[in-house]
Design an enzyme around this catalytic site. Structure first.
Site, PDB file in Angstrom:
ATOM      1  N   LYS A  77       0.837  -1.202   0.000  1.00 29.05           N
ATOM      2  CA  LYS A  77       0.000   0.000   0.000  1.00 29.05           C
ATOM      3  C   LYS A  77       0.874   1.254   0.000  1.00 29.05           C
ATOM      4  O   LYS A  77       1.938   1.275   0.629  1.00 29.05           O
ATOM      5  CB  LYS A  77      -0.899  -0.047   1.238  1.00 29.05           C
ATOM      6  N   SER A 155      -9.613   1.284   3.064  1.00 29.59           N
ATOM      7  CA  SER A 155      -8.882   2.213   2.203  1.00 29.59           C
ATOM      8  C   SER A 155      -7.880   1.533   1.288  1.00 29.59           C
ATOM      9  O   SER A 155      -7.349   2.146   0.367  1.00 29.59           O
ATOM     10  CB  SER A 155      -8.132   3.234   3.068  1.00 29.59           C
ATOM     11  N   SER A 179      -9.766  -1.631   6.844  1.00 29.67           N
ATOM     12  CA  SER A 179      -9.195  -1.347   5.526  1.00 29.67           C
ATOM     13  C   SER A 179      -8.431  -2.491   4.882  1.00 29.67           C
ATOM     14  O   SER A 179      -8.040  -2.397   3.727  1.00 29.67           O
ATOM     15  CB  SER A 179      -8.300  -0.105   5.594  1.00 29.67           C
TER      16      SER A 179
END
Length: 452
Positions: A77, A155, A179
């Site tokens: 990420k 997210s 997330s």
């Protein structure tokens, strides 16, 4: 079905494939003009990845394999530091900041294990939403119903899509309120949120230091266990599947199914029935703590207060560069006083103790990861009301486990061809190994549903 780490490791060991071949295939999928790579990734490390793959193949030819993920494509990420790169965290406001001087701890651990880092994945700006929508870099579409264009979950949006579309074998995300688990649910994957303190967050841009955790998204419970051991720096312990008749589950009697879609209710009910048919005990349990949480967090909770502390100077100077929907949530934190924050710490401690005591006779809690299936991107982009209402609903269930300081898996429990639905299996802090064991047993039962 996606290949597992164990299957790919075996194929590499026997020479059926090579790391170079796996990496080239992953990069080709990222580059495909009809695919989601352009929105799923913010950085692609083509030359570095191919060099790492070649190194892995050379070492394997000499009889050396550093770990089960040696030579496998992995994505991280875009809030983890990679040396020499600016860490954007899905924003444009950080574009002119200095590049990272060194790798995040978890990135270095992956590299040491032989992972081939193919790129950084897109995300909600500063990880502050469960939807995965990003106005700066676009929003990758969930693998289900691409014609409509549905959210991937956030997210860690690009993380979920990168695995679902074969652009990586494993993705590493963060989980502050779901997330890792929400993208796993919407993309038909298995995701693991460990107890936060077990995995170092050094070199990860924070959202909420009280709630942030770091975990994998992949194809199976065993995959998550393998990667979790690497991220945590702990010796690998292979999950052992208990007999279903030994398991006792609790299903919260309120809150977790409020506002649920019929598809989610149907998939969840089938999962519960399948567990019972195999001998597991599943009880409904009153959990007043879950009913209290919305009120406890009425001022924005740890997320808003701690995000405001980190962002306040940037927002004072560059508020116009933020996603307004993210900025509006961060600024809620400025109204919390130090006394409010201290009160919240004390309330959380008592809340955790109460829920832990309530769960003592059960192996895990079960609930839908999200009470709704992935909604269409277009509606959420055009309506603030729809955006915030949907975001709150999707975050509601997983957020409870972060506040609990617990650990949790999300397993796909839908039938093949149906909208992806995730089943959460959750337990208290430091029960990670047990939750992985329970997850392995549950996964075997759910596979019979998925193939029906």
């Amino acid at each position: 079905m996606l290949p597992t780490i164990r299957q790919l490791h075996a194929s590499l060991t026997t020479g059926e494939t090579t790391s170079a071949a796996l990496t080239e295939a992953a990069l080709a999928r990222i580059d495909a003009t009809d695919g989601e790579g352009g929105h799923a990734f913010t950085h692609v490390y083509r030359e570095q990845a191919l060099a790492a793959a070649q190194a892995s193949d050379t070492l394997r030819a000499a009889g050396l394999a550093r770990s089960p993920i040696d030579g496998l494509p992995v994505s991280v990420k875009d809030l983890f530091d990679v040396a020499g790169e600016v860490t954007l965290a899905g924003s444009v406001v950080l574009q002119d900041t200095p590049p990272a001087a060194q790798n995040a701890v978890i990135v270095q651990r992956l590299i040491n294990a032989g992972a081939v880092i193919v790129g950084k994945t897109n995300m909600t700006e500063f990880a502050f939403s469960g939807l995965g929508i990003n106005p700066h870099y676009g929003t990758p579409r969930s693998p289900w119903d691409r014609a409509t264009g549905r959210i991937p979950g956030g997210s860690s949006s690009g993380a979920g899509v990168s695995v679902a579309d074969g652009m990586s074998v494993v993705a590493i995300g963060t989980d502050t309120g779901g997330s890792v688990r929400i993208p796993s649910a919407f993309c038909g994957l298995t995701g693991f949120k460990p107890t936060a303190r077990r995995v170092s967050a050094i070199g990860a841009l924070p959202l909420s230091t009280s709630l942030d955790s770091i975990g994998p998204l992949s194809a199976s419970v065993e995959c998550c266990a393998i990667v979790d051991s690497i991220l945590s720096g702990e010796p690998y312990r292979e999950p052992s599947s208990p007999q279903p008749g030994q398991l006792r589950f609790a299903v919260p009697s309120s809150v977790v199914l409020d506002g649920a879609d019929e598809q989610v209710v149907a998939a969840f009910d089938r999962a519960i029935e399948a567990l019972r048919e195999q001998g597991a005990v599943v009880h409904q349990l009153d959990i007043p703590e879950f009913e209290q949480l919305a009120y406890i967090n009425r001022q924005g909770g740890f997320v808003c207060s701690e995000a405001w502390a980190w962002h306040r100077k940037l927002l004072e100077q560059h508020a116009d560069l933020y996603d307004p929907r993210v900025a509006s949530r961060i600024t809620r934190g400025k109204d919390m006083s130090a006394a409010d924050y201290i009160d919240l710490l004390e309330i959380r401690s008592a809340w955790i103790a109460s829920l832990t005591n309530r769960m003592r006779q059960y192996d895990a809690l079960l609930m839908p990861t999200s009470p709704i299936i992935a909604p269409a991107i277009a509606k959420l982009q055009t309506s603030d009301d729809a955006y915030f209402a949907t975001n709150g609903l999707i975050l509601r269930n997983p957020t409870m486990i972060n506040f609990f300081d617990g650990c949790a898996l999300s397993l796909p429990c839908h039938r093949n061809g149906e909208a992806p639905v995730g089943l959460t299996i959750a337990g208290p802090a430091m029960h990670d190994a047990h939750i992985l064991d329970v997850g392995l047993a549950t996964e075997k039962i759910l596979q019979t549903i998925r193939q029906a």
